[in-house]
Design an enzyme around this catalytic site. Structure first.
Site, mmCIF file in Angstrom:
data_model
loop_
_atom_site.group_PDB
_atom_site.id
_atom_site.type_symbol
_atom_site.label_atom_id
_atom_site.label_comp_id
_atom_site.label_asym_id
_atom_site.label_seq_id
_atom_site.Cartn_x
_atom_site.Cartn_y
_atom_site.Cartn_z
ATOM 1 N NE ARG A 224 -4.250 -1.549 0.353
ATOM 2 C CZ ARG A 224 -4.466 -2.619 -0.424
ATOM 3 N NH1 ARG A 224 -3.613 -2.924 -1.387
ATOM 4 N NH2 ARG A 224 -5.556 -3.348 -0.263
ATOM 5 C CG HIS A 272 -3.525 -0.767 -6.544
ATOM 6 N ND1 HIS A 272 -3.810 -0.136 -5.352
ATOM 7 C CD2 HIS A 272 -3.620 -2.098 -6.277
ATOM 8 C CE1 HIS A 272 -4.069 -1.048 -4.428
ATOM 9 N NE2 HIS A 272 -3.952 -2.248 -4.967
HETATM 10 P P1 NAP Z 1 -1.539 -11.779 4.920
HETATM 11 O O1 NAP Z 1 -1.684 -13.193 4.438
HETATM 12 O O2 NAP Z 1 -2.491 -11.268 5.939
HETATM 13 O O3 NAP Z 1 -0.043 -11.668 5.488
HETATM 14 C C1 NAP Z 1 0.400 -10.565 6.194
HETATM 15 C C2 NAP Z 1 1.843 -10.799 6.649
HETATM 16 O O4 NAP Z 1 2.358 -9.572 7.162
HETATM 17 C C3 NAP Z 1 1.983 -11.845 7.752
HETATM 18 O O5 NAP Z 1 3.138 -12.618 7.561
HETATM 19 C C4 NAP Z 1 2.132 -10.992 9.004
HETATM 20 O O6 NAP Z 1 2.919 -11.560 10.027
HETATM 21 C C5 NAP Z 1 2.890 -9.807 8.450
HETATM 22 N N1 NAP Z 1 2.721 -8.628 9.330
HETATM 23 C C6 NAP Z 1 1.580 -7.964 9.637
HETATM 24 N N2 NAP Z 1 1.837 -6.941 10.467
HETATM 25 C C7 NAP Z 1 3.167 -6.965 10.697
HETATM 26 C C8 NAP Z 1 4.048 -6.163 11.472
HETATM 27 N N3 NAP Z 1 3.603 -5.120 12.207
HETATM 28 N N4 NAP Z 1 5.360 -6.482 11.472
HETATM 29 C C9 NAP Z 1 5.808 -7.536 10.768
HETATM 30 N N5 NAP Z 1 5.037 -8.341 9.999
HETATM 31 C C10 NAP Z 1 3.732 -8.059 9.965
HETATM 32 O O7 NAP Z 1 -1.567 -10.768 3.707
HETATM 33 P P2 NAP Z 1 -1.422 -11.065 2.133
HETATM 34 O O8 NAP Z 1 -2.636 -11.738 1.604
HETATM 35 O O9 NAP Z 1 -0.113 -11.708 1.892
HETATM 36 O O10 NAP Z 1 -1.438 -9.560 1.551
HETATM 37 C C11 NAP Z 1 -0.496 -8.605 1.946
HETATM 38 C C12 NAP Z 1 -0.899 -7.222 1.453
HETATM 39 O O11 NAP Z 1 -0.670 -7.111 0.052
HETATM 40 C C13 NAP Z 1 -2.386 -6.878 1.579
HETATM 41 O O12 NAP Z 1 -2.707 -6.468 2.906
HETATM 42 C C14 NAP Z 1 -2.532 -5.743 0.579
HETATM 43 O O13 NAP Z 1 -2.301 -4.491 1.208
HETATM 44 C C15 NAP Z 1 -1.411 -5.997 -0.423
HETATM 45 N N6 NAP Z 1 -1.936 -6.304 -1.776
HETATM 46 C C16 NAP Z 1 -1.609 -5.493 -2.807
HETATM 47 C C17 NAP Z 1 -2.042 -5.781 -4.088
HETATM 48 C C18 NAP Z 1 -1.653 -4.943 -5.270
HETATM 49 O O14 NAP Z 1 -2.230 -5.092 -6.331
HETATM 50 N N7 NAP Z 1 -0.689 -4.088 -5.175
HETATM 51 C C19 NAP Z 1 -2.850 -6.924 -4.311
HETATM 52 C C20 NAP Z 1 -3.172 -7.714 -3.223
HETATM 53 C C21 NAP Z 1 -2.715 -7.412 -1.954
HETATM 54 P P3 NAP Z 1 2.417 -12.832 10.870
HETATM 55 O O15 NAP Z 1 2.472 -13.976 9.913
HETATM 56 O O16 NAP Z 1 3.422 -12.956 11.953
HETATM 57 O O17 NAP Z 1 1.017 -12.512 11.324
HETATM 58 C C1 GLV Z 2 -5.473 -5.155 -3.832
HETATM 59 O O1 GLV Z 2 -4.804 -4.212 -3.597
HETATM 60 C C2 GLV Z 2 -5.920 -6.077 -2.832
HETATM 61 O O2 GLV Z 2 -5.831 -5.765 -1.634
HETATM 62 O O3 GLV Z 2 -6.399 -7.157 -3.223
#
Ligand code: NAP
Ligand code: GLV
Length: 309
Positions: A224, A272
């Site tokens: 983000r 994005h």
């Molecule tokens: P997720 O499965 O919820 O994983 C989040 C990870 O971040 C976990 O490993 C968590 O640690 C870690 N984390 C959270 N808070 C933390 C902190 N304060 N310090 C250190 N580590 C921390 O999320 P995801 O599905 O992989 O998605 C990640 C992010 O990608 C989304 O939230 C979104 O913002 C972004 N995204 C962007 C796009 C785009 O098009 N650009 C698309 C999709 C998603 P723990 O394992 O220890 O809980």
């Molecule tokens: C895109 O940014 C998502 O959070 O899926």
């Protein structure tokens, strides 16, 4: 009668309504603004939340996010008992993995430099390394961080990962918590941010973090825009502390006309599009979660509202 209400892209709503009619006819799938009897709506599908709509849904039980992230949903307008579920689906994961692989290879092979050389009609070159001589670090070891690391490993990069709790990933050295952040950063030649945006992670991509990375390292932010302190990035690029940045997200989106990121030679900016919720695949993840809701089973991807992810 139990109903689910879709908000946002009408084309997606129409497609999902047809799929629900075929695969889950017992669920009344409605598309905003045709909400019908609001008392029957127990489930809401949304990218952002409209507080007025939420206030009208007295029997709302679950909000399903269209995206993997949930920071764009204003959770403060939801009563505490309403559960929030993020999107975990193969379309987002596959497109994110492809983007992170492309970005890592582009920065590894100096593509922003060659793009400038081409525009200036120059024909110079830089030394070439193997992927096996380059370390890519991923912050955030969740669904998308782990999938990206698996592909980066297959491409031959040396990989490391960091998250709140650390954890074990085959082929990747993992670090956990703020105590191990410095050791992680010290080895990151290319850093990929895949953290959720929360009160704890806002502004994490700052001068303090860049200065703990090796001189001339690069950044990929696919999480983000709120993770990044923009001026600190521009300063780090000017100082040579960072070489390149590839940014798929910004704050606000779109960035205003004339913003320095648009024209900076060391920044590659995309609007994005890294990880995309696919209409055709995401509907099946949604149906599986709605079935879990009806059966009283745990969701895939339930958000802990107190920690924000
Ligand atoms: P997720 O499965 O919820 O994983 C989040 C990870 O971040 C976990 O490993 C968590 O640690 C870690 N984390 C959270 N808070 C933390 C902190 N304060 N310090 C250190 N580590 C921390 O999320 P995801 O599905 O992989 O998605 C990640 C992010 O990608 C989304 O939230 C979104 O913002 C972004 N995204 C962007 C796009 C785009 O098009 N650009 C698309 C999709 C998603 P723990 O394992 O220890 O809980
Ligand atoms: C895109 O940014 C998502 O959070 O899926």
């Amino acid at each position: 009668m139990t109903a689910i209400l879709h908000t946002g892209d009408p084309a997606r709503g129409a497609l999902w309504q047809a799929v629900f009619a075929e695969q889950m006819p017992e669920m009344d799938f409605r598309c905003w603004p045709e909400i019908g009897n609001a008392e029957e709506i127990r489930y809401l599908i949304a990218w952002t939340l409209d507080p007025e709509l939420v206030a009208a849904l007295d029997n709302l039980e679950v909000v399903f996010s269209i995206g993997a992230g949930v920071d764009q949903l204003d959770l403060s307008c939801l009563p505490p008992h309403v559960r929030v579920v993020r999107m975990i689906e193969s379309g987002i994961t596959t497109t994110m993995v492809e983007y992170v692989s492309m970005a890592a290879l582009m920065l590894h092979r100096d593509m922003p430099f060659y793009a400038t050389e081409q525009r200036e009609s120059r024909w110079s070159h830089r030394d070439v390394k193997f992927c096996s001589e380059r370390t890519v670090g991923v912050m955030g070891l969740g669904e998308l961080g782990r999938a990206s690391l698996a592909r980066l490993n297959r491409l031959g990069f040396r990989t490391i990962g960091w998250s709140r709790s650390g954890g074990a990933i085959e082929g990747t050295r993992c670090y956990g918590g703020s105590g191990q952040l410095g050791d992680f950063l010290a080895d990151c030649e290319i850093l990929v941010c895949l953290l959720p945006l929360t009160d704890e992670t806002r502004g994490v991509l700052s001068r303090d973090l860049f200065d703990r990375m090796p001189m001339g390292a690069s950044l990929i932010n696919v999480a983000r825009g709120g993770h990044l302190v923009e001026q600190d990035l521009l300063d780090a690029l000017d100082r040579g502390q960072l070489r390149y940045a590839m940014l798929d997200v910004a704050d606000p989106e779109p960035l205003p006309e004339g913003h320095p990121f648009y024209s900076h030679p060391a920044i590659v900016l995309t609007p994005h599009i890294a990880g995309v919720t696919r209409k055709d695949t995401a509907v099946h993840s949604l149906i599986a979660n709605v079935r879990r809701a009806l059966a009283g089973e745990p969701f895939e991807g339930e958000v802990d509202r107190s920690r924000g992810y």
